[in-house]
Design a protein around this motif. Structure first.
Motif, mmCIF file in Angstrom:
data_model
loop_
_atom_site.group_PDB
_atom_site.id
_atom_site.type_symbol
_atom_site.label_atom_id
_atom_site.label_comp_id
_atom_site.label_asym_id
_atom_site.label_seq_id
_atom_site.Cartn_x
_atom_site.Cartn_y
_atom_site.Cartn_z
ATOM 1 N N LEU A 23 -50.166 -27.105 18.208
ATOM 2 C CA LEU A 23 -50.067 -26.127 17.259
ATOM 3 C C LEU A 23 -48.512 -25.868 16.954
ATOM 4 O O LEU A 23 -47.973 -25.239 18.120
ATOM 5 C CB LEU A 23 -50.937 -25.055 17.399
ATOM 6 C CG LEU A 23 -52.382 -24.961 17.758
ATOM 7 C CD1 LEU A 23 -52.919 -23.761 18.265
ATOM 8 C CD2 LEU A 23 -52.864 -25.503 16.519
ATOM 9 N N PRO A 24 -48.047 -25.842 15.847
ATOM 10 C CA PRO A 24 -46.694 -25.618 15.575
ATOM 11 C C PRO A 24 -46.446 -24.146 15.627
ATOM 12 O O PRO A 24 -45.373 -23.506 15.597
ATOM 13 C CB PRO A 24 -45.923 -26.360 14.427
ATOM 14 C CG PRO A 24 -47.550 -26.644 13.624
ATOM 15 C CD PRO A 24 -48.588 -26.806 14.790
ATOM 16 N N THR A 25 -47.631 -23.293 15.530
ATOM 17 C CA THR A 25 -47.316 -21.868 15.339
ATOM 18 C C THR A 25 -47.468 -21.091 16.509
ATOM 19 O O THR A 25 -48.014 -20.006 16.852
ATOM 20 C CB THR A 25 -48.662 -21.416 14.301
ATOM 21 O OG1 THR A 25 -49.892 -21.791 14.944
ATOM 22 C CG2 THR A 25 -48.097 -21.861 12.913
ATOM 23 N N GLY A 80 -40.244 -24.706 20.657
ATOM 24 C CA GLY A 80 -41.337 -24.092 21.120
ATOM 25 C C GLY A 80 -40.943 -23.654 22.808
ATOM 26 O O GLY A 80 -40.116 -23.924 23.347
ATOM 27 N N PHE A 81 -41.831 -22.645 22.876
ATOM 28 C CA PHE A 81 -41.652 -21.959 24.129
ATOM 29 C C PHE A 81 -42.977 -21.426 24.624
ATOM 30 O O PHE A 81 -43.683 -20.823 23.762
ATOM 31 C CB PHE A 81 -40.513 -20.911 24.337
ATOM 32 C CG PHE A 81 -40.627 -19.900 23.549
ATOM 33 C CD1 PHE A 81 -41.343 -18.557 23.948
ATOM 34 C CD2 PHE A 81 -40.133 -19.603 22.124
ATOM 35 C CE1 PHE A 81 -41.336 -17.438 23.135
ATOM 36 C CE2 PHE A 81 -40.316 -18.783 21.543
ATOM 37 C CZ PHE A 81 -40.934 -17.559 21.686
ATOM 38 N N LEU A 82 -43.192 -21.116 26.009
ATOM 39 C CA LEU A 82 -44.131 -20.302 26.447
ATOM 40 C C LEU A 82 -43.665 -19.561 27.736
ATOM 41 O O LEU A 82 -43.072 -20.581 28.737
ATOM 42 C CB LEU A 82 -45.470 -21.156 26.884
ATOM 43 C CG LEU A 82 -46.636 -20.297 27.569
ATOM 44 C CD1 LEU A 82 -47.046 -19.284 26.483
ATOM 45 C CD2 LEU A 82 -47.835 -21.361 27.882
ATOM 46 N N ASN A 123 -42.068 -24.050 14.428
ATOM 47 C CA ASN A 123 -41.342 -24.995 15.108
ATOM 48 C C ASN A 123 -39.859 -25.075 14.771
ATOM 49 O O ASN A 123 -39.437 -26.143 14.534
ATOM 50 C CB ASN A 123 -42.257 -26.260 15.272
ATOM 51 C CG ASN A 123 -42.691 -26.969 13.854
ATOM 52 O OD1 ASN A 123 -41.804 -26.185 12.975
ATOM 53 N ND2 ASN A 123 -43.040 -28.008 14.040
ATOM 54 N N VAL A 124 -39.426 -24.226 14.358
ATOM 55 C CA VAL A 124 -37.808 -24.089 13.839
ATOM 56 C C VAL A 124 -37.161 -23.990 14.964
ATOM 57 O O VAL A 124 -37.527 -23.349 15.907
ATOM 58 C CB VAL A 124 -37.515 -23.154 12.717
ATOM 59 C CG1 VAL A 124 -36.133 -22.915 12.379
ATOM 60 C CG2 VAL A 124 -38.611 -23.056 11.743
ATOM 61 N N ASP A 125 -35.809 -24.874 14.999
ATOM 62 C CA ASP A 125 -34.799 -24.945 16.124
ATOM 63 C C ASP A 125 -34.503 -23.452 16.362
ATOM 64 O O ASP A 125 -34.227 -22.636 15.503
ATOM 65 C CB ASP A 125 -33.774 -25.738 15.747
ATOM 66 C CG ASP A 125 -33.952 -27.331 15.666
ATOM 67 O OD1 ASP A 125 -35.132 -27.550 16.369
ATOM 68 O OD2 ASP A 125 -33.267 -27.971 15.122
ATOM 69 N N LYS A 126 -34.385 -23.007 17.911
ATOM 70 C CA LYS A 126 -33.988 -21.831 18.130
ATOM 71 C C LYS A 126 -33.001 -22.064 19.286
ATOM 72 O O LYS A 126 -32.830 -23.008 20.076
ATOM 73 C CB LYS A 126 -35.063 -21.003 18.730
ATOM 74 C CG LYS A 126 -36.271 -20.924 17.897
ATOM 75 C CD LYS A 126 -37.672 -20.508 18.700
ATOM 76 C CE LYS A 126 -38.764 -20.460 17.970
ATOM 77 N NZ LYS A 126 -38.967 -21.470 16.891
ATOM 78 N N SER A 127 -31.698 -21.477 19.126
ATOM 79 C CA SER A 127 -30.839 -21.195 20.495
ATOM 80 C C SER A 127 -30.936 -20.094 21.445
ATOM 81 O O SER A 127 -30.485 -20.122 22.403
ATOM 82 C CB SER A 127 -29.391 -21.383 20.026
ATOM 83 O OG SER A 127 -29.149 -20.234 19.049
ATOM 84 N N GLN A 153 -41.696 -32.982 20.330
ATOM 85 C CA GLN A 153 -43.114 -33.300 20.626
ATOM 86 C C GLN A 153 -43.164 -33.833 21.829
ATOM 87 O O GLN A 153 -44.192 -33.816 22.714
ATOM 88 C CB GLN A 153 -43.728 -34.023 19.643
ATOM 89 C CG GLN A 153 -45.325 -34.187 19.928
ATOM 90 C CD GLN A 153 -46.090 -35.016 18.868
ATOM 91 O OE1 GLN A 153 -45.532 -35.371 17.560
ATOM 92 N NE2 GLN A 153 -47.223 -35.304 19.123
ATOM 93 N N ASP A 154 -42.152 -34.996 22.080
ATOM 94 C CA ASP A 154 -42.159 -35.807 23.183
ATOM 95 C C ASP A 154 -41.085 -35.509 24.295
ATOM 96 O O ASP A 154 -40.792 -36.147 25.247
ATOM 97 C CB ASP A 154 -41.834 -37.284 22.780
ATOM 98 C CG ASP A 154 -40.567 -37.499 22.068
ATOM 99 O OD1 ASP A 154 -40.076 -36.321 21.590
ATOM 100 O OD2 ASP A 154 -40.088 -38.507 22.168
#
Length: 168
Positions: A23-25, A80-82, A123-127, A153-154
């Protein structure tokens, strides 16, 4: 073969593909168990992560809030992150504390009734992403924050540890 058969097969396959790709969300709660994204057959990176989780302090009181920053250490960005906090002496017991105020994300329940994990909303780039963690009122000990960072993804790193925080 008729058109209905092909439509049924196509619909079934498309549902399977959306489940496999994730999920990209944001991470689903099923990712809480081992913090590993379900990205087809891709394996986590074994190299040092170009991303880190930085607690604002290394000492705090039980029940207090602590600012946390997820950030890049290079020019790379993550999509993405968790993130979850764990008792460093018993990480297998599950996440502890409450997470709130995620700047570019959302909180989820990894333990029923507790908003104790943060994940992305796109899934937008984040710094950088900031969040607030609240220590349990009855906890004393050492906490470590684990974050899974997804660059693509990979390309992802699982359970990247932060510096530890002492809760006294």
């Amino acid at each position: 073969m008729n058109a209905n058969f092909f439509a049924t097969v196509l619909l079934t396959l498309s549902a399977f593909v959306s489940i496999v790709y994730g999920l990209p969300t944001g991470a689903p709660t099923t990712a809480c168990k081992d913090m590993t994204p379900n990205h087809l057959n891709y394996r986590p990176q074994t190299s040092a992560s170009p991303f880190r989780t930085v607690p604002a302090n290394t000492l705090m009181a039980a029940g207090e809030n602590l600012d946390i920053l997820l950030e890049t250490t290079a020019t790379n960005q993550f999509r993405g992150f968790l993130t979850m906090a764990f008792d460093a002496s018993n990480t297998g017991a599950g996440p502890i504390g409450i997470i709130s105020s995620v700047s570019d994300g959302q909180v989820i329940e990894c333990t029923a009734g507790f908003l104790n994990a943060a994940t992305h909303v796109d899934n937008v780039d984040k710094s950088q992403v900031s969040l607030v963690w609240t220590a349990p009122a009855d906890f004393t000990g050492t906490v470590v924050f684990w974050t899974t960072f997804v660059q693509a993804q990979d390309i992802f790193w699982v359970q990247v540890p932060s510096a530890t925080v002492t809760v006294a």
